[in-house]
Scaffold this motif. Structure first.
Motif, PDB file in Angstrom:
ATOM      1  N   GLU A  88      55.644  49.630  44.812  1.00 42.02           N
ATOM      2  CA  GLU A  88      55.407  51.050  45.087  1.00 42.02           C
ATOM      3  C   GLU A  88      54.901  51.767  43.837  1.00 42.02           C
ATOM      4  N   ARG A  89      55.483  51.452  42.686  1.00 46.22           N
ATOM      5  CA  ARG A  89      55.010  52.085  41.448  1.00 46.22           C
ATOM      6  C   ARG A  89      53.581  51.679  41.151  1.00 46.22           C
ATOM      7  N   LEU A  90      53.263  50.408  41.377  1.00 43.38           N
ATOM      8  CA  LEU A  90      51.903  49.916  41.154  1.00 43.38           C
ATOM      9  C   LEU A  90      50.928  50.650  42.070  1.00 43.38           C
ATOM     10  N   LEU A  91      51.280  50.765  43.337  1.00 43.14           N
ATOM     11  CA  LEU A  91      50.425  51.468  44.301  1.00 43.14           C
ATOM     12  C   LEU A  91      50.272  52.939  43.917  1.00 43.14           C
ATOM     13  N   PHE A  92      51.378  53.575  43.543  1.00 44.85           N
ATOM     14  CA  PHE A  92      51.362  54.984  43.187  1.00 44.85           C
ATOM     15  C   PHE A  92      50.438  55.251  41.988  1.00 44.85           C
ATOM     16  N   GLU A  93      50.552  54.419  40.960  1.00 45.86           N
ATOM     17  CA  GLU A  93      49.707  54.587  39.775  1.00 45.86           C
ATOM     18  C   GLU A  93      48.237  54.335  40.115  1.00 45.86           C
ATOM     19  N   GLY A  94      47.983  53.347  40.978  1.00 48.27           N
ATOM     20  CA  GLY A  94      46.608  53.049  41.375  1.00 48.27           C
ATOM     21  C   GLY A  94      45.995  54.176  42.187  1.00 48.27           C
ATOM     22  N   VAL A  95      46.754  54.705  43.132  1.00 44.49           N
ATOM     23  CA  VAL A  95      46.272  55.806  43.962  1.00 44.49           C
ATOM     24  C   VAL A  95      45.970  57.026  43.102  1.00 44.49           C
ATOM     25  N   LYS A  96      46.883  57.352  42.177  1.00 44.59           N
ATOM     26  CA  LYS A  96      46.664  58.505  41.286  1.00 44.59           C
ATOM     27  C   LYS A  96      45.394  58.336  40.456  1.00 44.59           C
ATOM     28  N   LYS A  97      45.233  57.140  39.889  1.00 43.40           N
ATOM     29  CA  LYS A  97      44.082  56.910  39.017  1.00 43.40           C
ATOM     30  C   LYS A  97      42.771  57.069  39.776  1.00 43.40           C
ATOM     31  N   PHE A  98      42.664  56.422  40.928  1.00 47.67           N
ATOM     32  CA  PHE A  98      41.405  56.462  41.661  1.00 47.67           C
ATOM     33  C   PHE A  98      41.171  57.823  42.332  1.00 47.67           C
ATOM     34  N   HIS A  99      42.247  58.497  42.685  1.00 44.27           N
ATOM     35  CA  HIS A  99      42.122  59.856  43.228  1.00 44.27           C
ATOM     36  C   HIS A  99      41.585  60.798  42.145  1.00 44.27           C
ATOM     37  N   ASN A 100      42.108  60.657  40.925  1.00 50.01           N
ATOM     38  CA  ASN A 100      41.653  61.496  39.819  1.00 50.01           C
ATOM     39  C   ASN A 100      40.191  61.220  39.466  1.00 50.01           C
ATOM     40  N   ILE A 101      39.796  59.947  39.527  1.00 49.39           N
ATOM     41  CA  ILE A 101      38.398  59.590  39.241  1.00 49.39           C
ATOM     42  C   ILE A 101      37.470  60.273  40.244  1.00 49.39           C
ATOM     43  N   LYS A 102      37.821  60.208  41.516  1.00 51.33           N
ATOM     44  CA  LYS A 102      36.981  60.826  42.555  1.00 51.33           C
ATOM     45  C   LYS A 102      36.929  62.340  42.382  1.00 51.33           C
ATOM     46  N   ASN A 103      38.060  62.937  42.051  1.00 53.02           N
ATOM     47  CA  ASN A 103      38.081  64.390  41.834  1.00 53.02           C
ATOM     48  C   ASN A 103      37.195  64.789  40.659  1.00 53.02           C
ATOM     49  N   GLU A 104      37.244  64.002  39.598  1.00 50.28           N
ATOM     50  CA  GLU A 104      36.414  64.297  38.430  1.00 50.28           C
ATOM     51  C   GLU A 104      34.928  64.160  38.762  1.00 50.28           C
ATOM     52  N   GLN A 105      34.590  63.184  39.597  1.00 54.71           N
ATOM     53  CA  GLN A 105      33.194  63.006  40.005  1.00 54.71           C
ATOM     54  C   GLN A 105      32.707  64.214  40.803  1.00 54.71           C
ATOM     55  N   ILE A 106      33.541  64.700  41.706  1.00 56.19           N
ATOM     56  CA  ILE A 106      33.166  65.864  42.511  1.00 56.19           C
ATOM     57  C   ILE A 106      33.070  67.118  41.632  1.00 56.19           C
ATOM     58  N   LYS A 107      33.982  67.255  40.666  1.00 60.04           N
ATOM     59  CA  LYS A 107      33.923  68.395  39.745  1.00 60.04           C
ATOM     60  C   LYS A 107      32.625  68.395  38.956  1.00 60.04           C
ATOM     61  N   GLU A 108      32.239  67.212  38.494  1.00 60.34           N
ATOM     62  CA  GLU A 108      31.004  67.096  37.720  1.00 60.34           C
ATOM     63  C   GLU A 108      29.796  67.466  38.567  1.00 60.34           C
ATOM     64  N   VAL A 109      29.779  66.991  39.811  1.00 64.58           N
ATOM     65  CA  VAL A 109      28.681  67.326  40.722  1.00 64.58           C
ATOM     66  C   VAL A 109      28.664  68.827  40.978  1.00 64.58           C
ATOM     67  N   SER A 110      29.838  69.404  41.155  1.00 63.43           N
ATOM     68  CA  SER A 110      29.934  70.839  41.420  1.00 63.43           C
ATOM     69  C   SER A 110      29.402  71.659  40.253  1.00 63.43           C
ATOM     70  N   LEU A 111      29.715  71.237  39.025  1.00 62.05           N
ATOM     71  CA  LEU A 111      29.250  71.962  37.839  1.00 62.05           C
ATOM     72  C   LEU A 111      27.744  71.853  37.652  1.00 62.05           C
ATOM     73  N   ASN A 112      27.190  70.706  38.047  1.00 61.80           N
ATOM     74  CA  ASN A 112      25.771  70.442  37.794  1.00 61.80           C
ATOM     75  C   ASN A 112      24.867  70.726  38.995  1.00 61.80           C
ATOM     76  N   SER A 113      25.467  71.075  40.140  1.00 67.83           N
ATOM     77  CA  SER A 113      24.662  71.321  41.341  1.00 67.83           C
ATOM     78  C   SER A 113      24.259  72.788  41.423  1.00 67.83           C
ATOM     79  N   SER A 114      23.117  73.012  41.996  1.00 65.48           N
ATOM     80  CA  SER A 114      22.619  74.382  42.108  1.00 65.48           C
ATOM     81  C   SER A 114      23.223  75.130  43.287  1.00 65.48           C
ATOM     82  N   ASN A 115      23.827  74.403  44.244  1.00 58.61           N
ATOM     83  CA  ASN A 115      24.413  75.079  45.402  1.00 58.61           C
ATOM     84  C   ASN A 115      25.548  74.258  46.012  1.00 58.61           C
ATOM     85  N   VAL A 116      26.373  74.938  46.806  1.00 64.74           N
ATOM     86  CA  VAL A 116      27.564  74.309  47.373  1.00 64.74           C
ATOM     87  C   VAL A 116      27.219  73.242  48.412  1.00 64.74           C
TER      88      VAL A 116
END
Length: 209
Positions: free
Chosen positions: A58-86
Motif C-alpha cells: 500500500e505504501r509503494l502504491l501510495f508513493e507511486g500514485v502521488k508521484k505520477f499524479h504530481n507529474i501530470k499536474n505539473e505538465q498541465i500547469k506548464e501547458v496552462s502557463l504557456n498556452s494562449s487560451n483555455v
C-alpha cells in the motif's frame, strides 16, 4: 564520505526505479494481481531489499500514485502557463486523460477503490484544486470562451461530482474514456461555452471521429 554519498545515490535511484516499475506493472495487470515478489523479480532484487525501501504494497502504491499524479499536474500547469487560451489546455488534458486510460488495465482503477488512504489523498487533492479550477473557468470567461452569466463555483462542484460518479460507478469498465468524455464531460462543458468555445469543441470532436 564519498562511499556514503554513493550508497545514498544508489538507494534513491533504486527507489525511483521501484516506483516506476511497480506502477507500470499495476497499470498493466491491476493492483491485486501484482505481488511484491513479482516486483522484486522484475527488478532482479531480493524481496528483503524491496521491503527495506517500501515496507508494504500500500505504501509503494501510495508513493507511486502521488508521484505520477504530481507529474501530470505539473505538465498541465506548464501547458496552462504557456498556452494562449483555455481551450488548448482543456484539449491537452483530455488527450492526456484518454491516453492514460488507454494504456491502463481497468482493474487498476477498480482495485484502487479498496485503498482508503489513496482515496482520501485524491479527495484532498480535489479540494485543493477547486479554487484553481474556478480561476481557470473565469479565465475562460475573460478570453471569451465561457459564458459570463454562470456561477462557476457551482460548475466546479458539478465537475467534481461528475468525476466521482464516473469512477465510483466504474463506467470505464463498460465504455471507452473517449465515449465517457464526449458524452458526459464535453456535453457538460459545452453548456457553459459561448458560441466561440462551442465551435472549437465541435471541430475537435468532428476531427477525431
Amino acid at each position: 564520505m564519498q562511499e556514503i554519498k554513493n550508497i545514498s545515490t544508489y538507494r534513491q535511484s533504486l527507489k525511483d526505479k521501484i516506483l516506476e516499475t511497480s506502477m507500470k506493472m499495476f497499470q498493466e495487470k491491476g493492483i491485486r494481481a501484482v505481488k511484491m515478489d513479482d516486483i522484486a523479480n522484475r527488478l532482479s532484487i531480493s524481496k528483503r531489499t524491496l521491503y527495506e525501501i517500501y515496507d508494504d504494497k500500500e505504501r509503494l502504491l501510495f508513493e507511486g500514485v502521488k508521484k505520477f499524479h504530481n507529474i501530470k499536474n505539473e505538465q498541465i500547469k506548464e501547458v496552462s502557463l504557456n498556452s494562449s487560451n483555455v481551450m488548448d489546455v482543456i484539449l491537452y488534458a483530455y488527450k492526456q486523460h484518454v491516453e492514460s486510460f488507454r494504456h491502463t488495465n481497468p482493474m487498476f482503477y477498480s482495485d484502487m477503490e479498496k485503498y482508503p488512504k489513496i482515496l482520501k489523498y485524491f479527495d484532498q487533492e480535489n479540494e485543493d484544486a477547486h479554487a484553481q479550477f474556478v480561476d481557470f473557468l473565469h479565465r475562460g470567461v475573460a478570453e471569451g470562451f465561457f459564458r459570463d452569466d454562470v456561477n462557476y463555483e457551482i460548475v466546479a462542484c458539478m465537475f467534481d461530482v461528475l468525476g466521482k460518479f464516473i469512477m465510483s460507478r466504474m463506467l470505464y469498465q463498460h465504455y471507452t474514456m473517449e465515449e465517457i468524455m464526449s458524452n458526459i464531460v464535453f456535453v457538460s462543458l459545452r453548456g457553459i461555452c459561448t458560441q466561440r468555445g462551442a465551435d472549437i469543441l465541435d471541430r475537435f470532436l468532428e476531427d477525431k471521429q
